[in-house]
Structure formats: structure tokens, C-alpha cells
Scaffold this active site. Sequence first.
Site, mmCIF file in Angstrom:
data_model
loop_
_atom_site.group_PDB
_atom_site.id
_atom_site.type_symbol
_atom_site.label_atom_id
_atom_site.label_comp_id
_atom_site.label_asym_id
_atom_site.label_seq_id
_atom_site.Cartn_x
_atom_site.Cartn_y
_atom_site.Cartn_z
ATOM 1 N N HIS A 51 -4.013 106.484 -62.220
ATOM 2 C CA HIS A 51 -5.316 106.935 -61.738
ATOM 3 C C HIS A 51 -6.464 106.040 -62.206
ATOM 4 O O HIS A 51 -7.488 105.927 -61.526
ATOM 5 C CB HIS A 51 -5.578 108.386 -62.178
ATOM 6 C CG HIS A 51 -5.878 108.546 -63.632
ATOM 7 N ND1 HIS A 51 -4.892 108.540 -64.597
ATOM 8 C CD2 HIS A 51 -7.059 108.696 -64.284
ATOM 9 C CE1 HIS A 51 -5.458 108.691 -65.781
ATOM 10 N NE2 HIS A 51 -6.759 108.795 -65.630
ATOM 11 N N HIS A 61 -2.786 99.970 -66.756
ATOM 12 C CA HIS A 61 -4.205 99.784 -66.449
ATOM 13 C C HIS A 61 -4.758 98.462 -66.990
ATOM 14 O O HIS A 61 -5.373 97.685 -66.248
ATOM 15 C CB HIS A 61 -5.020 100.946 -67.016
ATOM 16 C CG HIS A 61 -6.496 100.729 -66.940
ATOM 17 N ND1 HIS A 61 -7.164 100.664 -65.742
ATOM 18 C CD2 HIS A 61 -7.423 100.535 -67.900
ATOM 19 C CE1 HIS A 61 -8.441 100.445 -65.974
ATOM 20 N NE2 HIS A 61 -8.628 100.356 -67.273
#
Length: 488
Positions: free
Chosen positions: A189, A250
Site C-alpha cells: 500500500h 517500499h
Amino acid sequence: MASSRYPVNHIGESSLSIAVIGATGELAKGKIFPALFALYYSGFLPDNVCIFGYSRKNLTDEDLRSIISSTLTCRIDHQENCAEKMDSFLSRTYYLNGGYDNKEGMSKLNAKMKLFEGKAEAKRIFYLSVPQEALLDVASSVANYAQTQKGWNRIIIEKPFGFDAASSQKLTQYLLSKFEENQIYRIDHLLGKNLIENLTVLRFSNLVFEPLWSRKYIRNIQVILSEDLNMRTGKYFEGYGIIRDVVHSHVLQTIALLAMEPPISLQGEDIRNEKVKVLRSIRKLEPSDVILGQYKATHGDEVDVKTKNRTPTYFAAALFVDNARWDGVPFMIRTGMGLIKHRMEIRIQFHHVPGNIYRERIGHNIDLATNELILRDVPDEAILIRVNNKVPGLGLQLDASELNLLYKDRYNVEVPDSYEHLLLDVIDGDSHLFMRSDELAAAWNILTPILNEIDRRNISPELYELGGRGPVGAYYLWAKHRVQWAED
């Protein structure tokens, strides 16, 4: 209230079926269903869409609708007819009790999807919001019993993508034995943030930046992600840790997007081809260039953990990309939990001006006059450029000022949640923010040696205060590589 009658496709047009496997879990309730609703009321889901919630609980359609309706809200700029849109969305949401035999459960799901789809072209998305220990069985059952033969099928998988290089390779091999690479979407996300999407836009659509994007002009790049006291702690102290949670996906993906060569197009595969080249070019990470930390246990209201566990909650490192563009430029990472503030930003510091004729006007610390490009997501999304200018008035005094684009001032819109962005990418078949199998393997190759050193107890986390600034060792690491520390 929305009807519980099961849908049938009378339109004859292609349909979209989205199955949320693990529909009663916290992620589904808190993120996935709200993101799907936001896409629906914003007009990004087709009218001919059906959403299936799948889990082992004995619930009805109305039970599921009741559970998820409490989490659904319309953004400020979509308040008109919000209740009507919500009822329309819920009327397209259905529940299926898959039981404890996923083969049988997925066969039932397939039958209900077929009923909805009719004879038209079918598109199916399966969001596997399930624990890691259940992933292989669920994925296998989807592959064997729930895929359509009349269109495309895509599966979404949540982190972690394995526990280390070996387990990740095993998982990848299994998934690729059941699905094609272009069907698999590994979601993180954090990569759905507007900051990440802006990396390529700023660089490749602005002539002012692209010529500067190399070791010739850039002195160092910092990727900073810190979480404050409002964080999750459970999985961190079950051996998972910040390296597997944040750094592997990430942080390394951010570096890959920052450092990659211009892709031949914006197609997902073309961008992934360039990202994986960067990941494969990253030099072996030396333990001397790594600082690990773990916040101290407390027994108050904040958190209660075992300090005997060596799982890091803080990671700082200096990475180097060994290619012609970035040779010698340190990519400085620092990310941690339980720190003084929530912060997410990228700082690109440029070299000093050669033979700067204003040097004597700058003062003894020339680093204070460093040109810098700052891309910030939290707090207050912004793009900042630090430049030197003359202070108005008589005499000649220089000042370092920030030219700023503050999003909340410039754009009067509510920024969509990252899950909305990424789910829309899956629907559109845009894969550039999702890790391909070779990217996954390359990332694990960078981090597995450090994980092995932790397991052998050759590296120990430095304790730091909960709500503090992190391990002192990180300051020394920045000084070692002559990088100016950006204060919190």
C-alpha cells in the site's frame, strides 16, 4: 436496504467480478471494501460489477453488508447522493461461506460468478487477504477451481512475499506454476502514495530535473520513512521486522523508481524492466553500512514487548548503485517504528557549486547552502526546492529558502487512499507499482545477507527510546558518508 437476491447479468456486456478472500478480516473491512466503494462512487467501477466477500464464517449477505457499511464514507468532494451510492454499492456485494475446504468453496464461488457473468466476457480479480500460512492453499484453489475461461483473471497478494530469499523463491515458483506472471499483483500500500507516482512524473516530464539526475550533480539521496507511536507492533516481534515489512518492498522500490533509466514507455513491463536493472546493480550491503535498532520495552499504555527478541524496528543503511549514472552516490535509508513523528519523504541533495564566488557569504558551514529537492508525503504532502537567494536590503547577505508546492493549498481535493490507486491499477492491468518475480528475487538478494547476519547474532539492534529519534548509530553512519542529517 439493499436486496439479497443474487445478481444475474442481463446486460450482455462484459462484467467485472471482484472476490475479497478473507472478507471479515481487519484489512478487508478497514481498507479493501472502503477503497472499492470509493472507486465505485467515483465512477471507476463499471455498473456491471459484482463484489463477493469470501470467508469461513457463517454469515448472510446482509451480515456482510452490515459489517462493511460502518466503514464506508464518501469523501468531502463526493457527498452528494452519498447514501444512495452506498446502497447501490452494497446491493452489488454478496457473501459466500467458503468453509474449511477451499476447493469446494472456490467451486461454489466460480458457480456464482458464472451466474452473474452470463455468456458475456468475464473479468475476475481475487484479492487474497489471508494469512501467509493459508496463501498457497487459497491460491491453488483459486487457480484450479475459480478462474474464468472467458476473459482474464488476476490475483492480488499482500506482504510479506516470503520470509527470506529461499522461502520467497519457493512461493514464487509455486505461484508461477499456477498463474502467469502478468496475473500476479503483489501489493504494497505504501507504493500507492501520490509521492511515489510523482517520482517519474517530476523526473521525466520536467526538463529542469532530468539533465541533473546523475552522479555529476547529485551528491546523495535520502529515503526517510518513520512511524510514530500509533503503529502496529505484533508482527514485528514475531520475527517479521521492519526489513521484511518496509525495506524489502517500499524502500527498495522507491530507490528503483528514483534511479532507473528512462523506460521506453509508461507500460508496466517497460518500467519494471528498468527497475530490476537498478536492483541488480545495488552493491552487496556491508554490515558496517547498516544500523539496526529496536525501541525499548515499556509497560505502560503504549506498548508491551519483549526486549529479548532481536527483531529490528529500525533500519538505517547506505546503499550504492554500481552503474555509470550513480557510481559513488550514497542512497541513505532510514526507517523506523515508534519514533518522534510520522514522516515520509525523499531528499535529493546536490553537489556544492564548484568555485562558488559567494562562498564567503555563506558562512563556515557550506552544507547549509546545499541545493535540495524534497518530495514529502507526510506531514503535509509537498514538493520543496531549496535554493540560495539574496536577503532584501542593503549589503549582500545570502539565505537558503524553500520554494514550495503545498498540495493542500494548491489542490482543493481530498487525496484518495493508496488502496484505491492500486486497486484501480489492477483493474486497468497497470503493473508498474507491483513487484515482478525477478524484482522480488533481486530485492531479497540485497537484504538476505543482512538477515543472515542478524540470525547468526553478528549484528545486534541498538535500543532507542520509544517516541525518540532512533539509534545514535544512524547519526554516525550519515557522518561517515558525509551526508547532512535532516532533522526530525
